[in-house]
Design a protein around this motif. Structure first.
Motif, PDB file in Angstrom:
ATOM      1  N   ASN A 109      47.935 -81.505  52.268  1.00  0.00           N
ATOM      2  CA  ASN A 109      47.755 -82.896  51.680  1.00  0.00           C
ATOM      3  C   ASN A 109      48.002 -83.902  53.217  1.00  0.00           C
ATOM      4  OD1 ASN A 109      47.116 -84.681  49.397  1.00  0.00           O
ATOM      5  ND2 ASN A 109      49.020 -85.646  49.904  1.00  0.00           N
ATOM      6  N   LYS A 110      48.735 -83.536  54.070  1.00  0.00           N
ATOM      7  CA  LYS A 110      48.908 -84.485  55.070  1.00  0.00           C
ATOM      8  C   LYS A 110      47.751 -84.345  56.221  1.00  0.00           C
ATOM      9  CE  LYS A 110      54.160 -84.275  55.140  1.00  0.00           C
ATOM     10  NZ  LYS A 110      55.233 -83.900  55.925  1.00  0.00           N
ATOM     11  N   LYS A 111      47.390 -83.123  56.167  1.00  0.00           N
ATOM     12  CA  LYS A 111      46.148 -82.994  56.999  1.00  0.00           C
ATOM     13  C   LYS A 111      44.963 -83.711  56.637  1.00  0.00           C
ATOM     14  CE  LYS A 111      47.417 -78.619  59.361  1.00  0.00           C
ATOM     15  NZ  LYS A 111      47.176 -77.161  59.620  1.00  0.00           N
ATOM     16  N   SER A 112      44.791 -83.406  55.531  1.00  0.00           N
ATOM     17  CA  SER A 112      43.761 -84.348  54.688  1.00  0.00           C
ATOM     18  C   SER A 112      43.677 -85.692  54.731  1.00  0.00           C
ATOM     19  CB  SER A 112      43.561 -83.663  53.099  1.00  0.00           C
ATOM     20  OG  SER A 112      42.392 -84.451  52.425  1.00  0.00           O
ATOM     21  N   GLY A 113      44.940 -86.229  54.640  1.00  0.00           N
ATOM     22  CA  GLY A 113      45.072 -87.680  54.704  1.00  0.00           C
ATOM     23  C   GLY A 113      44.941 -88.217  56.075  1.00  0.00           C
ATOM     24  N   SER A 114      45.283 -87.245  57.066  1.00  0.00           N
ATOM     25  CA  SER A 114      45.081 -87.773  58.379  1.00  0.00           C
ATOM     26  C   SER A 114      43.704 -87.778  58.951  1.00  0.00           C
ATOM     27  CB  SER A 114      45.687 -86.817  59.383  1.00  0.00           C
ATOM     28  OG  SER A 114      45.817 -87.066  60.807  1.00  0.00           O
TER      29      SER A 114
END
Length: 212
Positions: A3-8
């Motif tokens: 989710n963090k990579k997708s958000g970034s």
């Protein structure tokens, strides 16, 4: 993908897609002088600064080295900055719209095309950020979802106002719709910005995203 990579990546895409908007809208002002068109240029410029700030802070706070206290502090500051940019954009839009004269609006087709594409792109980003925030609650993503919801509604209003200018450029009805469209855009942005600032400066809200 986490989710963090997708958000970034979503935030980076937001920056890249938002960056040309103020430039193209500024160039469009050479051939068009609609108050809605001028207001939209100011709004897009302010929002771009807010999105860039959110991307930078999200990258910092997503790292393992960032403590919870530091993360909350940076998220609050970033979201407050976004709220201020929204309020500044809305206030300037209201001023420009109310002080604008009844001169010939010129060619608003370029601005209309940008507004239509904005409705589509911003709606997609709004839903994307909402899904990411639901999967893993995050103050930055929540405010971005709110910002893009506002952007999609604002672009819809801008589209309607500029379309009226294209259809009947010399009519009083299009002139009033142009003015009303700008004022609605301004008031909505100020309201969203004020709400975001209050949530992130209210110390009773411990996480920075307790208010939906």
């Amino acid at each position: 993908m986490s989710n963090k990579k997708s958000g970034s990546r979503t935030l980076l895409l937001s920056v890249l897609m938002s960056a040309p908007g103020p430039i193209v809208m500024g160039l469009a002002l050479i051939s068009g002088r609609s108050s809605t068109q001028i207001a939209d240029f100011v709004r897009r410029s302010a929002e771009l600064l807010g999105i860039i700030m959110s991307y930078v802070v999200y990258r910092i706070t997503s790292g393992d080295a960032c403590s919870k206290e530091r993360r909350v502090q940076l998220e609050r500051r970033s979201n407050t900055f976004v709220g201020i940019m929204m309020c500044i954009g809305g206030s300037l839009m209201a001023l420009l719209s109310l002080l604008g004269g009844a001169e010939d609006k010129g060619n608003v087709i370029p601005a209309l095309a940008i507004a239509v594409m904005g409705v589509i792109a911003n709606t997609l980003f709004w839903r994307k950020y909402a899904r990411l925030n639901k999967a893993g609650p995050n103050a930055i993503l929540q405010v971005q979802a709110r910002l893009y919801r506002a952007k999609s509604l604002v672009d819809g209003c801008v589209t309607a106002a500029l379309l009226a200018v294209v259809i009947a450029p010399a009519s009083k009805a299009s002139a009033w719709l142009d003015l009303i469209g700008s004022v609605i855009v301004a008031l909505y942005l100020v309201w969203c910005g004020s709400r975001t600032i209050w949530e992130n400066t209210n110390h009773s809200c411990k996480t920075g995203y307790c208010c939906k």
